[in-house]
Design an enzyme around this catalytic site. Sequence first.
Site: not given
Length: 476
Positions: A104, A134-135, A137, A145, A192-193, A323-324, A329, A331, A336
């Site tokens: 980085g 100075h960046p 110093d 880094s 269940t299941h 829906s289109s 409808k 959803n 989702e």
Amino acid sequence: MDSAAAEAMREETDSLGVVRVPADRYWGAQTQRALENFPIGLERMPPALVHALGVQKLAAARANMALGSLDRAIGEAIAAAAREVADGALDDHFPLPVWQSGSGTQTNMNANEVIANRADEVLGQPMGRRTPVHPNDHVNRGQSSNDTIPTAMHLATLLELRDRLLPALDHLGHTLAERAVTFGDRVKSGRTHLQDAVPVTLGQEFGGYAAQVEAAATRLRRLTDDLLPLAQGGTAVGSGLNCPPGFVDAVLDAVRALTGLEVRRADNPFAANAAHDVFVDLSGALGGTAAALAKIAGDIRFMGCGPRCGIGEVMLPANEPGSSIMPGKVNPTQVEALVMVCAQVQGNHVAIAHGAAGGQMELNACKPVIIHNTLQSIRLLGDAARSFADRCVAGLAADDARLADLAGRSLMLVTALAPAVGYDRAAEAAHKAAHEGTTLREAVLTLGLMDAEAYDRVVDPRALALGGGTEVEPGG
């Protein structure tokens, strides 16, 4: 390049020479080189990490001023510029992709250059001359880094957990708990299941979901303690070269004051630079949270499926047309979206684990991909959990007629008969009802296993759901 375009550029220098930089950008030569050398993908270093770098640079400036190693006027200008970075005011000046040096370094220098140029501007000097600020110093004094980026990784993650994900999970948990109270003891068929089971109440189900979310948040809160140790002070390899005595303690004091986080020095700076195992643990917990949310979302989708030709026990809020082509409808779109987020978080865990294993000797060289995926997972889970709570869970309604119909027709009410008539006779009644398409009550009465009064006393769906029921002696 035409003259107008040329006028929009300025020249900056680094150790390799002169670089042309857009005149209205605060970044400098090293950032521009990185921008040209890493044209990879669309993913940028996360804003949360950039803001954390602002906090770290501000803390470092305060520490250097306190130690007398930074001129007060320069230090205050750096601190003012770093505060702007921390507050997100300079986000447009951090253009670098995730796919850069594994340390980085380019992003650390991006921060150093932006802060230096902005500080020079604050002091009334033109950008690009690297004087009086100075960046390297001044902005990067006492730092590398290799300890700065992991420090910022921890800070960004802690802040995003505290301020985004954990409040969102708490909100979702509270919303689910509120639904549990509202739904109360409405009886429904358990499953269940994905097959009919003994009755439960809708309130019990949603109380279980609230408990899942609360447990996920608790696990994440425990892991935040492991992120509090910071790598700051290890500099290049962990040895602390060029880090003056007292610097780390002063930085930590400043970070605590700025963030409210109880950060501390890493026990072993060599490990802090070279390894990021805590992110693997955290990502695993984020994956566990994703698994819990996906399970809850899936259950609600099943209960709401239909509404007329499926289970249809709960009614989903109609947030937008579904829906289109099919008018009317609705959803489960929030479900989702949440499930897709959960899939992304699980995938991110793989990248984080591979990245954490990608360290060699004294440096992990996959820091950007680790923090990119960690912060993305936190952001996505936080946003999706809050949206799911507000746009789905809070608007769920129970279909009382459907709940009662399905609960009354469940053949697994037969479980309550087994203590009274024996397992085999109870199974006979269930199979008879299933084969003939009758209710369990009709099958029991036809077989003469009980009279109507005894059946109604023993097979009380509400009592069964609440863990009770009427005790009946075998053969009664």
